[in-house]
Each structure stands twice: as C-alpha cells, then as structure tokens.
Write an enzyme that holds these catalytic residues in place. Sequence first.
Site, PDB file in Angstrom:
ATOM      1  N   HIS A  54       0.846  -1.195   0.000  1.00 34.30           N
ATOM      2  CA  HIS A  54       0.000   0.000   0.000  1.00 34.30           C
ATOM      3  C   HIS A  54       0.884   1.249   0.000  1.00 34.30           C
ATOM      4  O   HIS A  54       2.100   1.161   0.173  1.00 34.30           O
ATOM      5  CB  HIS A  54      -0.938   0.003   1.213  1.00 34.30           C
TER       6      HIS A  54
HETATM    7  C1  T46 Z   1       2.856   0.612   6.836  1.00 36.94           C
HETATM    8  C2  T46 Z   1       3.562  -0.675   7.035  1.00 36.94           C
HETATM    9  C3  T46 Z   1       5.052  -0.517   7.102  1.00 36.94           C
HETATM   10  C4  T46 Z   1      -4.528  -0.344  13.272  1.00 36.94           C
HETATM   11  O1  T46 Z   1      -5.661  -0.508  13.739  1.00 36.94           O
HETATM   12  N1  T46 Z   1      -3.714   0.617  13.799  1.00 36.94           N
HETATM   13  C5  T46 Z   1      -2.443   0.829  13.340  1.00 36.94           C
HETATM   14  O2  T46 Z   1      -1.732   1.721  13.857  1.00 36.94           O
HETATM   15  C6  T46 Z   1      -1.974   0.035  12.258  1.00 36.94           C
HETATM   16  C7  T46 Z   1      -0.570   0.243  11.699  1.00 36.94           C
HETATM   17  C8  T46 Z   1      -2.803  -0.924  11.738  1.00 36.94           C
HETATM   18  N2  T46 Z   1      -4.046  -1.112  12.236  1.00 36.94           N
HETATM   19  C9  T46 Z   1      -4.903  -2.161  11.665  1.00 36.94           C
HETATM   20  C10 T46 Z   1      -5.263  -1.998  10.206  1.00 36.94           C
HETATM   21  C11 T46 Z   1      -5.424  -3.432   9.746  1.00 36.94           C
HETATM   22  O3  T46 Z   1      -6.737  -3.865  10.037  1.00 36.94           O
HETATM   23  O4  T46 Z   1      -4.160  -3.383  11.754  1.00 36.94           O
HETATM   24  C12 T46 Z   1      -4.451  -4.212  10.638  1.00 36.94           C
HETATM   25  C13 T46 Z   1      -3.172  -4.611   9.929  1.00 36.94           C
HETATM   26  O5  T46 Z   1      -2.615  -3.451   9.257  1.00 36.94           O
HETATM   27  P1  T46 Z   1      -1.940  -3.535   7.825  1.00 36.94           P
HETATM   28  O6  T46 Z   1      -2.504  -4.641   7.053  1.00 36.94           O
HETATM   29  O7  T46 Z   1      -1.980  -2.161   7.211  1.00 36.94           O
HETATM   30  O8  T46 Z   1      -0.427  -3.904   8.236  1.00 36.94           O
HETATM   31  P2  T46 Z   1       0.870  -3.870   7.317  1.00 36.94           P
HETATM   32  O9  T46 Z   1       1.952  -4.522   8.094  1.00 36.94           O
HETATM   33  O10 T46 Z   1       0.580  -4.372   5.956  1.00 36.94           O
HETATM   34  O11 T46 Z   1       1.225  -2.291   7.169  1.00 36.94           O
HETATM   35  C14 T46 Z   1       1.714  -1.591   8.285  1.00 36.94           C
HETATM   36  C15 T46 Z   1       1.035  -0.224   8.370  1.00 36.94           C
HETATM   37  O12 T46 Z   1      -0.392  -0.376   8.356  1.00 36.94           O
HETATM   38  C16 T46 Z   1       1.426   0.697   7.261  1.00 36.94           C
HETATM   39  O13 T46 Z   1       1.083   2.017   7.606  1.00 36.94           O
HETATM   40  O14 T46 Z   1       3.385   1.518   6.238  1.00 36.94           O
HETATM   41  O15 T46 Z   1       3.122  -1.422   8.169  1.00 36.94           O
END
Ligand code: T46
Length: 136
Positions: A54
């Site tokens: 993303h």
């Molecule tokens: C990024 C990369 C490096 C939350 O509720 N609060 C938070 O602060 C974060 C980061 C995530 N979430 C929720 C959103 C999703 O439902 O946790 C779930 C997993 O998040 P995501 O799929 O976006 O995780 P990654 O590891 O793919 O991405 C993360 C960060 O979201 C993003 O900002 O830059 O790490």
Amino acid sequence: MKYSIEQCNLINVPEISDKRGSLVYYEFEKEFNFPILRNYIIYDVPSGHSRGHHAHKKLEQLIVCLYGSFDIEIFDGTDSREITLNTPKTALYVCPMIWRVMKNFSKDAVCSVLASQKFDENDYIRNKEDFLRTIS
Ligand code: T46
C-alpha cells in the site's frame, strides 16, 4: 507535490555502546522533521509472508528493524529500490505516496514504525492501480 524514492533516505542515529551493551536514540525535531504521534510494532511474521502492499496519502514514517532482518521495497511509480533493514541503528524514512512491500522477514524479526499521524484507514491507498492513477 510529486514524491520520489529519492526522498526516502536511510538515517543513522547515535549509538552509545559500553561494556553494558548498546543504546540508540531517536531525537525528534533535531533529526526528523515530523512529530511522532504513533508507534506500532510488527513481529511474529510467518516465513514467506509479506506485508504492506500500500501507499499513504499523507503519512510519513520511520521504519526501524529492532531485531532480526527484513527487506523493504519502495516504489514511487517510476523507480523502485529494495533495502535490507537489520539494525536499530538505522531507520528508513518513507515519505507520502510511496508504495511499500515488506518481505523476507527473519523468524525473529521485530519492526518498529514511528508514524507522523494517528491511524486513519482513509490515508491508505491499498490498490496498486489506484496508486498509479493517483500519481499520474
Ligand atoms: C505501513 C507498514 C510498514 C490499526 O488498527 N492501527 C495501526 O496503527 C496500524 C498500523 C494498523 N491497524 C490495523 C489496520 C489493519 O486492520 O491493523 C491491521 C493490519 O494493518 P496492515 O494490514 O496495514 O499492516 P501492514 O503490516 O501491511 O502495514 C503496516 C502499516 O499499516 C502501514 O502504515 O506503512 O506497516
């Protein structure tokens, strides 16, 4: 404003080591130009899994590997670069509108991310075609 991976630099922070071990510190305002409103930590990533896929519209982040290692690929729509993070001494600054994929996590990898904004799902662009359309 057009963002590019040229703005995503590796930052080496001060390290203080003595016979008791090592300490690194992240001092804001001095070394980084944005306030930190959130810290999140990624760990226990199963072998072969990737994360990210993303971009963010406004969010700025410092991505740090506290333990183990992983690779991060950054892409601005034209150029891409792959970086290995494997020490708390070095952070990767990621500016807005950069597509990122984190992969090749070691079994013990711990990733800490210092973010300029509180969590806001509306700041994410999770579809690559939407990302490419937005920056074109
Ligand atoms: C990024 C990369 C490096 C939350 O509720 N609060 C938070 O602060 C974060 C980061 C995530 N979430 C929720 C959103 C999703 O439902 O946790 C779930 C997993 O998040 P995501 O799929 O976006 O995780 P990654 O590891 O793919 O991405 C993360 C960060 O979201 C993003 O900002 O830059 O790490």
